[in-house]
Design a protein around this motif. Structure first.
Motif: not given
Length: 241
Positions: A20-29, A79-87, A135-139, A153-158
């Motif tokens: 049921a879970a979905e995994l997203e992997v991405g890179g950016f510039a 994404f354990p469920v479709d609209p909510v995920g942990f990044e 920076t490392f972030s958990l969102n 998305s949003g959360g803590l950053s170091h």
């Protein structure tokens, strides 16, 4: 037996959760837009001259301003469920500190009927160096439904320790006055910025962003995103070099 049964049910439930879970992997510039600009005013004080009616007022100013640079990184979202995920994401941003040429103004009040003497001095523009910010972030990440998705998305950053170094030459003050040809001798001295001893330091802050994902093929997509970071202020002192 109840404990064994509970453990067995939990193990058997794992494949169902994984499917049921979905995994997203991405890179950016991209590019950074820092919001920092600060002016520094300094006053060497009034100069007394052993001539009646002659006074000297002097003051100076210089400015620091951050400019942007390239940013790159990557993120992994579950994404354990479709609209909510942990990044979990990593950002590395280059920042540049630009300096304006320091200005220095001197006003000499002369005894009547002599006119006052005004001098404006432009000093050499200094160079500043600021290390890249990592920076490392958990969102917590939310997304809309459909093929084209909107993300929040949003959360803590170091953030890593930022290395900052700068030397700035300023006018130390008027050292000699020549009333015959109305000229002034002005001495200069270099200052160095160093971290203030005892300044409380925290590398923890926060981040928030919004983006839209445009599908490209069955398992890919293009994500356009804007994100802001906030971290506590750090204090530096200017010392005579």
């Amino acid at each position: 037996m109840r404990k064994v049964l509970a453990s067995l049910v939990a193990v058997l439930a794992l494949p169902s959760f994984a499917s049921a879970a979905e995994l997203e992997v991405g890179g950016f510039a991209g590019y950074t837009f820092p919001f920092y600009s600060q002016s520094f005013e300094y006053d060497p004080g009034r100069v007394t001259v052993d001539i009646p009616g002659v006074t000297i007022d002097q003051a100076g100013e210089f400015e620091l301003k951050a400019s942007g640079g390239p940013v790159f990184g990557g993120m992994v979202t579950v994404f354990p469920v479709d609209p909510v995920g942990f990044e979990v994401r990593y950002d590395r941003a280059d920042l540049t500190i630009k300096t304006a040429s320091p200005s220095y103004h001197v006003h000499v009040a002369m005894p009547s009927p002599l006119p006052p003497v005004d001098t404006n001095l432009s000093l050499t523009e200094s160079q500043a160096d600021l290390s890249a910010a990592s920076t490392f972030s958990l969102n917590l990440k939310l997304r809309s439904s459909g093929d084209t998705r909107v993300y929040l998305s949003g959360g803590l950053s170091h953030v890593s320790d930022l290395g900052f170094s700068m030397e700035q030459t300023v006018a130390l003050g008027v050292s000699a006055v020549n009333l015959i040809d109305s000229t002034l001798e002005i001495s200069t001295i270099p200052l160095t910025a160093r971290r203030k001893p005892g300044d409380p330091k925290s590398n923890w802050g926060g981040n928030a962003g919004v983006g839209i994902r445009i599908p490209l093929g069955e398992h890919g997509g293009l994500l356009l995103e804007g994100r802001g970071f906030y971290f506590p202020r750090q204090t530096f002192e200017w010392e005579l070099d």
